[in-house]
Design an enzyme around this catalytic site. Sequence first.
Site, PDB file in Angstrom:
ATOM      1  N   LYS A   1      47.586  34.140  35.774  1.00  0.00           N
ATOM      2  CA  LYS A   1      46.172  33.998  36.099  1.00  0.00           C
ATOM      3  C   LYS A   1      45.516  32.767  35.480  1.00  0.00           C
ATOM      4  O   LYS A   1      45.812  32.366  34.368  1.00  0.00           O
ATOM      5  CB  LYS A   1      45.397  35.242  35.630  1.00  0.00           C
TER       6      LYS A   1
ATOM      7  N   HIS B   1      29.056  32.319  58.239  1.00  0.00           N
ATOM      8  CA  HIS B   1      29.575  33.693  58.120  1.00  0.00           C
ATOM      9  C   HIS B   1      30.909  33.716  57.371  1.00  0.00           C
ATOM     10  O   HIS B   1      31.715  34.614  57.578  1.00  0.00           O
ATOM     11  CB  HIS B   1      29.751  34.356  59.489  1.00  0.00           C
TER      12      HIS B   1
ATOM     13  N   GLU C   1      31.902  32.473  37.205  1.00  0.00           N
ATOM     14  CA  GLU C   1      31.505  33.876  37.386  1.00  0.00           C
ATOM     15  C   GLU C   1      30.341  34.238  36.463  1.00  0.00           C
ATOM     16  O   GLU C   1      29.419  34.955  36.852  1.00  0.00           O
ATOM     17  CB  GLU C   1      32.685  34.806  37.103  1.00  0.00           C
TER      18      GLU C   1
ATOM     19  N   SER D   1      44.508  35.686  31.725  1.00  0.00           N
ATOM     20  CA  SER D   1      44.415  37.142  31.653  1.00  0.00           C
ATOM     21  C   SER D   1      45.264  37.610  30.482  1.00  0.00           C
ATOM     22  O   SER D   1      46.267  36.989  30.150  1.00  0.00           O
ATOM     23  CB  SER D   1      44.935  37.740  32.952  1.00  0.00           C
TER      24      SER D   1
END
Length: 458
Positions: free
Chosen positions: A283, A156, A290, A277
């Site tokens: 970043k 979980h 992804e 970024s």
Amino acid sequence: MAKMWAGRTSGETDSIADDFNSSIGFDSRMYRQDITGSMAHAAMLAKTGIIAGAEADELIDGLQGILDDLDSGRLDFDPSCEDIHMFVEQILTERLGDVGKKLHTARSRNDQVALDLRMYLRDEAAELVALVRELTEVLVSVAERNMKAVMPGYTHLQRAQPILFSHHIMAYAMMLLRDKARIEDAAKRMNMSPIGSCAFAGTTYHTDRAFEAEKLGFDGITQNSIDGVSDRDFCLELMSAIAILMMHLSRLSEEIVLWTSWEFKFVELSDSYTTGSSIMPQKKNSDMAELIRGKTGRVYGDLMALLTTLKGLPLAYNKDMQEDKEAVFDAVDTVKMCLKVMTPMVDTMKVIPENMRRAANEGFINATDLADYMVKKGLPFRTAYKISGSVVADCIKRGLVLDTYPLEDYKKFSELIDGDIYDEINIDHCVETRVSAGGTSSESVKTQIAWVREQLKS
Ligand code: ARG
């Protein structure tokens, strides 16, 4: 220009209809298979006396010339040809004259396209297998290099029990082994030759399908000519196998995205596989992971598209089936690209064991071991479970962890708890005592590594 199939009709189609109908834009990638198939067909026609030996030689030479010219870029695909099969035949006829027109005896584009696609996809399947093998080997070596890293295992997405990072990574190696087996299995069933099914009903010529199949490296021939030209289950099988593979890559990608976040910082990716970024200077984004996760949807989509295309088709060939190629090509191309990125990304990622251990020390992930300790001293598991839970609740209230909880307080919950509890719930001890087969102890993980290596040998 009138079509090669002009006869019953004028063969003069509207240019929009031509564009709509044409598949050469995407089936030209099968030119090698198409030409190799035609060479075997010419040889079979000569062997069975359907054409003369000298004619077959001329056809085979002509086909070889087209292959060389396409390979070297001397010849371009003609977009006005309907598909790769028509293109090759048209060039051959331009070059050889009437002999060229004999090639299409005792076959049809229906069995030809089924043949080309099987030949194309069996090569792709072999490449996919090699890529999956490579990623599996990398996972095994990442596991082996990081045998000391202890992290919280999750259920979980809540910290649950301590495990070796290697154990977690080896779970993916196991999944990939099955993915590889599924692709190999699909490739095996795919390797049956449909050529000679002709339009769908077979032919009046006394052909030798087995000869042609053997020449092209097939394990045998499809046994029913209608089935041979009608089904694309061999595409669907491969696509299903690689859709499942993508699901695995996507789950690993998701974990990499989580692990590289500031909240986890369990791993750091090499700069080669991250991006920055355009506005936020701090970043370092896991774009590759992804994208693999994102492209999974696309591969599922390809599979669903073809399943849906085929579901309502009466036997035998229908033009709907031309839609098979873009879907299966896109799926295969995408998966290959994902594997080619995933493998070096995983290989070069830096594991940060300190952060894993910090997380492991904070999450009460040894609460099961506290319960088991009392069980080993005679308490029923449910009772021990309740006590352990109450201790955790008290720890949380007082800002403690099980490892720093005072013995006199333990004793208030159960007289069974003695000073040896601290060794018992030590995180490393919790890992190393999980010696059951397939479990997280380093002995067990080493066994898993050896097992996967053994499997990869075959
Ligand atoms: N371009 C077609 C395809 O991809 C080849 C088969 C065409 N056969 C036919 N009878 N129209 O499916």
